[in-house]
Design a protein around this motif. Structure first.
Motif, mmCIF file in Angstrom:
data_model
loop_
_atom_site.group_PDB
_atom_site.id
_atom_site.type_symbol
_atom_site.label_atom_id
_atom_site.label_comp_id
_atom_site.label_asym_id
_atom_site.label_seq_id
_atom_site.Cartn_x
_atom_site.Cartn_y
_atom_site.Cartn_z
ATOM 1 N N CYS A 1 0.864 -1.187 0.000
ATOM 2 C CA CYS A 1 0.000 0.000 0.000
ATOM 3 C C CYS A 1 0.896 1.231 0.000
ATOM 4 C CB CYS A 1 -0.906 0.004 1.235
ATOM 5 S SG CYS A 1 -1.954 1.470 1.318
ATOM 6 N N PHE B 1 0.016 4.256 0.926
ATOM 7 C CA PHE B 1 -0.295 5.233 1.965
ATOM 8 C C PHE B 1 0.562 4.992 3.204
ATOM 9 C CE2 PHE B 1 -4.130 5.375 -0.655
ATOM 10 C CZ PHE B 1 -4.152 6.735 -0.909
ATOM 11 N N THR B 2 0.537 5.958 4.110
ATOM 12 C CA THR B 2 1.436 5.876 5.273
ATOM 13 C C THR B 2 0.645 6.121 6.560
ATOM 14 O OG1 THR B 2 1.981 8.184 4.925
ATOM 15 C CG2 THR B 2 3.514 6.592 4.001
ATOM 16 N N CYS B 3 -0.516 5.493 6.669
ATOM 17 C CA CYS B 3 -1.324 5.685 7.883
ATOM 18 C C CYS B 3 -0.497 5.254 9.097
ATOM 19 C CB CYS B 3 -2.622 4.894 7.778
ATOM 20 S SG CYS B 3 -3.549 5.313 6.290
ATOM 21 N N PHE C 1 -0.780 4.117 12.073
ATOM 22 C CA PHE C 1 -0.990 2.949 12.931
ATOM 23 C C PHE C 1 -0.804 1.652 12.165
ATOM 24 C CE2 PHE C 1 -4.783 4.302 10.847
ATOM 25 C CZ PHE C 1 -5.293 3.132 10.327
ATOM 26 N N CYS C 2 -0.586 1.733 10.849
ATOM 27 C CA CYS C 2 -0.720 0.556 9.986
ATOM 28 C C CYS C 2 0.634 -0.036 9.622
ATOM 29 C CB CYS C 2 -1.471 0.951 8.719
ATOM 30 S SG CYS C 2 -1.632 -0.425 7.561
ATOM 31 N N SER D 1 1.525 -0.571 5.256
ATOM 32 C CA SER D 1 2.108 0.414 4.351
ATOM 33 C C SER D 1 3.476 -0.067 3.880
ATOM 34 C CB SER D 1 2.251 1.730 5.126
ATOM 35 O OG SER D 1 3.199 2.551 4.510
ATOM 36 N N ASP E 1 -5.075 -4.758 0.231
ATOM 37 C CA ASP E 1 -5.286 -3.477 0.906
ATOM 38 C C ASP E 1 -5.544 -2.365 -0.116
ATOM 39 O OD1 ASP E 1 -4.936 -4.401 3.485
ATOM 40 O OD2 ASP E 1 -2.751 -4.195 3.401
ATOM 41 N N LYS F 1 -5.589 10.071 7.307
ATOM 42 C CA LYS F 1 -6.874 9.994 6.602
ATOM 43 C C LYS F 1 -7.436 11.422 6.511
ATOM 44 C CE LYS F 1 -6.739 5.648 6.114
ATOM 45 N NZ LYS F 1 -7.253 4.448 6.712
HETATM 46 S S1 SF4 Z 1 -4.599 1.705 6.730
HETATM 47 FE FE1 SF4 Z 1 -5.072 1.004 4.650
HETATM 48 S S2 SF4 Z 1 -4.673 2.843 3.366
HETATM 49 FE FE2 SF4 Z 1 -3.607 3.172 5.325
HETATM 50 S S3 SF4 Z 1 -1.498 2.388 4.999
HETATM 51 FE FE3 SF4 Z 1 -2.734 0.726 5.901
HETATM 52 S S4 SF4 Z 1 -3.440 -0.462 4.149
HETATM 53 FE FE4 SF4 Z 1 -2.798 1.544 3.371
#
Ligand code: SF4
Length: 456
Positions: free
Chosen positions: A208, A210-212, A214-215, A218, A255, A325
């Motif tokens: 993915c 994106f760089t959220c 908590f995730c 990414s 994802d 987000k």
């Molecule tokens: S929460 Fe979803 S959009 Fe955000 S980095 Fe993780 S997989 Fe990607």
């Protein structure tokens, strides 16, 4: 691989891959749970079979097997290698299973927990595993089954003669178009039934962009590169699933299957051009979803998209921005309203208990989930999770920098809920990162599910 010995032939089982249980089913009642194909394991097992090895999958999560039951099945099959996919929430369960495996069976661990943890972690944990695979496992498993010396296999940790954990050089990313179509006949549960239709799962991308914060999914968290399959390769698999398995619905499990609105629209064009008529379920991040027009969403519905899932995360705009987000509240309501008008089901994911969050912050999130549920009705299903630090994520790094040890961060809680759609277990943390203790957060989640009172 079948070996001939004397006048008769006997079969040597080369590899059993275990879809590891997400919960410890020796401790909890076994509730009905939603089925999800272990697509990653299917790729690895298919690669092993195509290289001439006898490989099978033991879906311990779907069967809700307890650690001792899993070990007993593996020991009775006596494979040369037992492989486990391991997530950070269940690595301690996998550790217990591996301790019950006969010592002559070689143990290999893969999955996100291995990819996101440093070599040092494995000095004390998962001691029965000889090899830990970081990243793509398809060619690595073949190297392992061919008994190449671990020091020559890229992308792994292995234990040397002194028991030290050694990291080899990172493996090059696999081109997804070179992978075989996964052999679904290995899973007796395939195709599975949903809404009266025959479904299978596919994967068309990895990672993915994106760089959220908590995730751990990414690419920045786990040092991988975002990759997608070509349209030709995806179309070939869809036609294969239709003609060989008579599927009527396909869930894309990735994802980020489409990196933007344009790629989603290209996919819809492809469905039209190839005259593919199926139901579809997929994840599509809010960052892109909010850019779709009502016409785009109506076209998705016309071409079979029946459900989309996306993360909303928080009821506070400030927290949403910090977590990565960026949707405004009016955009959220517009998305949920348009999806409901087009009769596309949506699953919206929320997290409460972020570091530093107050009870009021969390109530804002729960309130937003309720208001969106009121707008979307039966077409919007909110899912609320408790924050837990995931290895590799930006929040994991900041909690480490703030003085928490890795063992503390990995002290997850598997708590029981009174009511959710399927599985009544939920993972959270035993540690206090928000301004209220973990048991209060667990009660808030429980109260939320009980109050919305949905069944699937
Ligand atoms: S929460 Fe979803 S959009 Fe955000 S980095 Fe993780 S997989 Fe990607």
């Amino acid at each position: 691989m079948t070996r001939v010995c004397g006048p008769g032939a006997f079969k040597i089982v080369d590899l059993v891959l275990v879809n590891s249980p997400i919960h410890d089913y020796s401790r909890y009642p076994r509730y009905e749970s939603s089925y999800s194909t272990p697509v990653g394991l299917l790729y690895v097992a298919t690669s092993a079979r195509n290289a001439g090895f006898d490989a099978s999958i033991l879906d311990a999560e779907h069967r809700q097997l307890a650690p001792a039951e899993i070990a007993a099945e593996i020991n009775s099959m006596s494979p040369r290698v037992a492989g486990f996919n391991t997530f950070s929430i269940n690595f301690a369960i996998v550790e217990r299973i591996t301790e019950l495996i006969d010592p002559h069976i070689r143990i290999v661990i893969g999955g996100p927990h291995v990819s996101n943890m440093p070599a040092g972690h494995f000095g004390a944990r998962l001691r029965r595993a000889q090899i830990m695979v970081r990243g793509d496992g398809e060619s690595t498993i073949v190297d392992i089954l061919r008994e190449r010396h671990p020091s020559t296999i890229p992308g792994i940790y292995f234990r040397d003669a002194l028991g030290m954990t050694v990291a080899t050089a990172p493996a090059a990313d696999i081109s997804l178009d070179e992978l075989p179509i996964p052999d679904r006949t290995m899973l007796p549960t395939e195709p599975y039934w949903r809404d009266g239709r025959r479904w299978m799962d596919i994967s068309i991308s990895r990672g993915c962009v994106f760089t959220c914060k908590f995730c751990a999914g990414s690419c920045r968290s786990n040092g991988t590169t975002y990759r997608r399959r070509s349209a030709e390769s995806v179309v070939a698999e869809i036609h294969h699933l239709i003609s060989n398995h008579q599927v009527q619905g396909i869930q894309i499990v990735d994802d980020l299957p489409f990196n933007g609105r344009a790629q989603l629209l290209d996919f819809l064009d492809l469905l039209e051009k190839e005259r593919i008529s199926l139901s579809w379920e997929l994840n599509f991040p809010l960052q892109f979803l909010r850019k779709l027009s009502a016409v785009d969403i109506a076209r998705m519905k016309a071409l079979g998209v029946s459900r989309v899932s996306f993360g909303i995360e928080s009821g506070s705009l400030q927290t949403r921005r910090v977590m990565g987000k960026f949707a405004k509240e009016e955009e959220l309501f517009q998305v949920v309203r348009t999806l409901a008008e087009c009769e596309i089901s949506a699953k919206g994911y929320f997290v409460i208990g972020f570091p530093g969050e107050s009870q009021l912050d969390m109530e804002l999130t729960i309130d937003l989930a309720r208001r969106l549920h009121a707008v979307g009705g039966s077409f919007f299903r909110p899912r609320i999770f408790m924050f837990k630090p995931m290895p590799g994520s930006a929040l994991w790094q900041s909690l480490l920098a703030a003085g928490h040890s890795m063992d503390e961060l990995l002290d997850y809680a598997d708590f029981e809920l009174e009511r959710t759609y399927y599985n009544k277990h939920a993972w959270g943390t035993n540690r206090k990162y928000a301004l209220v203790p973990p048991n209060v957060i667990q009660e808030m989640i429980n109260d939320f599910y009980t109050s919305i009172g949905e069944q699937d």
